[in-house]
Design a protein around this motif. Structure first.
Motif, PDB file in Angstrom:
ATOM      1  N   TYR A   8      -8.322   4.882  -6.174  1.00  0.00           N
ATOM      2  CA  TYR A   8      -8.238   6.170  -5.519  1.00  0.00           C
ATOM      3  C   TYR A   8      -8.631   6.068  -4.047  1.00  0.00           C
ATOM      4  N   GLY A   9      -9.608   5.242  -3.763  1.00  0.00           N
ATOM      5  CA  GLY A   9     -10.070   5.089  -2.389  1.00  0.00           C
ATOM      6  C   GLY A   9      -8.972   4.632  -1.444  1.00  0.00           C
ATOM      7  N   GLU A  10      -8.148   3.683  -1.908  1.00  0.00           N
ATOM      8  CA  GLU A  10      -7.049   3.196  -1.078  1.00  0.00           C
ATOM      9  C   GLU A  10      -6.017   4.297  -0.850  1.00  0.00           C
ATOM     10  N   ALA A  31      -6.568   7.555  -0.914  1.00  0.00           N
ATOM     11  CA  ALA A  31      -7.142   8.566  -0.030  1.00  0.00           C
ATOM     12  C   ALA A  31      -7.105   8.104   1.418  1.00  0.00           C
ATOM     13  N   ALA A  32      -7.398   6.838   1.663  1.00  0.00           N
ATOM     14  CA  ALA A  32      -7.380   6.322   3.038  1.00  0.00           C
ATOM     15  C   ALA A  32      -5.965   6.353   3.611  1.00  0.00           C
ATOM     16  N   GLY A  66     -12.995  14.218   0.076  1.00  0.00           N
ATOM     17  CA  GLY A  66     -14.360  13.752  -0.139  1.00  0.00           C
ATOM     18  C   GLY A  66     -15.347  14.407   0.793  1.00  0.00           C
TER      19      GLY A  66
END
Length: 86
Positions: A1-3, A5-6, A37
């Protein structure tokens, strides 16, 4: 998810540069940004407050601020922003 979102954040910023800077568009951008976030939520609030300095009675901006504050569980501030919008 972090990738995701970025990457989404970069695309969102690129698209935002091509969208007219109306109150509705700024409010929507802030709401979307806040969903990425806590750090982005703080950034969205900072942007909204800057826009509100120029237009303190803008209902679209105030409602977006209220919505983000509600998500952050800052109920007194969310209520105040909503009241000002109303």
């Amino acid at each position: 998810y972090g990738e995701f979102a970025a990457a989404f954040r970069l695309e969102l910023d690129a698209v935002a540069g091509r969208v007219p800077r109306t109150s509705e568009n700024r409010a929507l951008h802030a709401r979307i940004l806040a969903r990425l976030g806590p750090a982005e939520s703080a950034r969205a609030l900072t942007a909204l407050r800057g826009a509100l300095e120029a237009a303190p009675d803008d209902a679209e901006l105030l409602l977006a601020e209220s919505s983000i504050l509600l998500e952050r569980k800052d109920f007194p501030s969310a209520a105040e922003s909503a009241r000002r919008a109303w």
